[in-house]
Each structure stands twice: as C-alpha cells, then as structure tokens.
Motif scaffolding. Structure first.
Motif, PDB file in Angstrom:
ATOM      1  N   VAL A 144      40.851  42.787  35.563  1.00  0.00           N
ATOM      2  CA  VAL A 144      41.395  44.319  35.176  1.00  0.00           C
ATOM      3  C   VAL A 144      41.977  44.604  36.917  1.00  0.00           C
ATOM      4  N   VAL A 145      41.609  44.060  37.777  1.00  0.00           N
ATOM      5  CA  VAL A 145      42.064  44.450  39.101  1.00  0.00           C
ATOM      6  C   VAL A 145      43.122  43.619  39.581  1.00  0.00           C
ATOM      7  N   ILE A 146      43.206  42.304  39.330  1.00  0.00           N
ATOM      8  CA  ILE A 146      44.025  41.416  39.775  1.00  0.00           C
ATOM      9  C   ILE A 146      45.478  41.587  39.341  1.00  0.00           C
ATOM     10  N   VAL A 147      45.730  41.996  37.876  1.00  0.00           N
ATOM     11  CA  VAL A 147      46.775  42.068  37.090  1.00  0.00           C
ATOM     12  C   VAL A 147      47.759  43.358  37.917  1.00  0.00           C
ATOM     13  N   PRO A 148      47.237  44.443  38.087  1.00  0.00           N
ATOM     14  CA  PRO A 148      47.872  45.698  38.863  1.00  0.00           C
ATOM     15  C   PRO A 148      48.280  45.038  40.288  1.00  0.00           C
ATOM     16  N   PHE A 149      47.170  44.133  40.878  1.00  0.00           N
ATOM     17  CA  PHE A 149      47.511  44.100  42.181  1.00  0.00           C
ATOM     18  C   PHE A 149      48.614  43.158  42.481  1.00  0.00           C
ATOM     19  N   MET A 150      48.810  42.121  41.542  1.00  0.00           N
ATOM     20  CA  MET A 150      50.106  41.218  41.437  1.00  0.00           C
ATOM     21  C   MET A 150      51.346  41.937  41.234  1.00  0.00           C
TER      22      MET A 150
END
Length: 224
Positions: free
Chosen positions: A191-197
């Motif tokens: 949930v966090v890594i997708v927007p981070f990338m």
C-alpha cells in the motif's frame, strides 16, 4: 538458464536505454556508458563481501538501522565513488544530464548482476517484482545522484559544487533508506511502496527535464 539470464538483464537494459535515449543534446559515447555499467556490476561482489562481514564479524544481523546501513549507505556510497572517480572527472562529462546517464549506468550494472543472483536463488517467479521494484528503484535513486553530480560539475562557485556533491550522495542514501524501511517496518508494504515508487518516477522525470534545461543553458553560453 538462458531464460533466467534474459529475465535478469532485460529490465536493466530497458531502463538504461530509456535514460540514454533521453540525452538529446550531446549523447555520451556508448563505450563510456557500457564501461560504467560494467563498473557497477563489478561492485556487487565487494559490496556483498562487506555486507557479509558486517553481519557476521560485526554482528549487524538484524534491525532496521543495521539493514539500512548495510544496504542503503554501503551500496549508494560505493556507487557514488565509482561515478565520481570514473565519470565525474572525465572529459566526456560535458553537460549536466551526463551525470544522470553515468549514475544510472553504474546503478543498473549493480542492480542487474544483483538481480541475476536473486533469480538464481529464488527462481523466475520473482522476476516481475524484481524488475518493478529493486531494479527500477536503483535507477531512480541514481537519477537523483546523477542530477546533483551534474549540477555540481557545472557550478560556478566552489561552495555550490560542495553543496551539490553532498546532495548527490545524501539524497540517494536517504531515498534508499526510506525504501528499505517501508519493507522492514510496514506489514502491508504494498500500500505504501506503490505510491512511493510513483512519486520517485514523477520526481525522477522532473529531474531529467531540469538537467536538460540546465544543459541547454550551458551549451548556449559556450563560446562559438
């Protein structure tokens, strides 16, 4: 085995080609780019040895801080050192965007060989996720590193050069550390890594455009 090698190297070659072809001002000699890519590959073994020593001899085996130092600090520092001593001072580094090209080449060389080792150990079933996350993240950290190396190279004042050199190493370490911390400390990391990338790609492409803008100004100011 051929399929595994292809799956390991394809993401790095594809991303490298994208950033290389974006160099519309004065494209770098392909031999220099390949050399930087190979230098990045050669970093894998000594870094793995150092990380092994840190885990076994220094007892840095667990914990978020230990993992971040072993991965983010060690990997980004050694990549920066290679770029600084092999490309930054080279005559072919003649426009700000070149910093991005060489940094991405070194980082993707490292990421590609590392990716091959991971696929050999874990199998082809992780190839897709390796391409989307670790390989592309190495390239995006390198965009920040290369952007500020380019700014440093063409700074008019020594103080500015020192500041940009500091940013060129500290920001990639910080981004890499944050990337690792997401996996290490957040249970539902997807949930966090997708927007981070997505933010990394967005900001990385903005850095590419800004480097081109600085390069255009630099070329227009040269004596004819």
């Amino acid at each position: 085995m051929i399929a595994m090698i292809g799956a390991a190297i394809a993401p790095g070659i594809a991303i490298m080609s994208y950033f290389y072809l974006r160099d519309s001002l004065e494209p770098e000699p392909i031999s220099m780019v390949i050399r930087s890519f190979i230098f990045g590959m050669l970093l894998v073994i000594p870094i793995m040895v150092l990380q092994y020593i840190m885990q076994t001899e220094w007892n840095w085996r667990s914990g978020v801080v230990a993992e971040i130092i072993q991965s983010a600090v060690v990997e980004e520092f050694f990549k920066w050192m290679v770029i600084f001593f092999t490309a930054y001072k080279h005559v072919e580094f003649d426009e700000p965007y070149d910093g991005i090209v060489y940094a991405v080449a070194v980082s993707l060389g490292f990421a590609t060989l590392e990716n091959l080792f991971y696929l050999i150990i874990n199998g082809l079933n992780i190839a897709f996720w390796r391409a989307l996350l670790p390989v592309s993240s190495h390239a995006l950290f390198a965009v920040w590193m290369g952007y500020y190396l380019g700014r440093a190279k063409f700074s008019q004042k020594k103080e500015q050069e020192k500041l940009f050199l500091w940013l060129s190493i500290s920001l990639p370490i910080g981004l890499h550390a944050l990337y690792n911390a997401i996996f290490l400390s957040i249970q539902n990391w997807l949930v966090v890594i997708v927007p981070f990338m997505l933010v990394l790609w967005w900001q990385g492409l903005k850095k590419v455009q800004r480097a081109h803008d600085y390069g255009s100004k630099n070329l227009s100011s040269r004596p004819q």
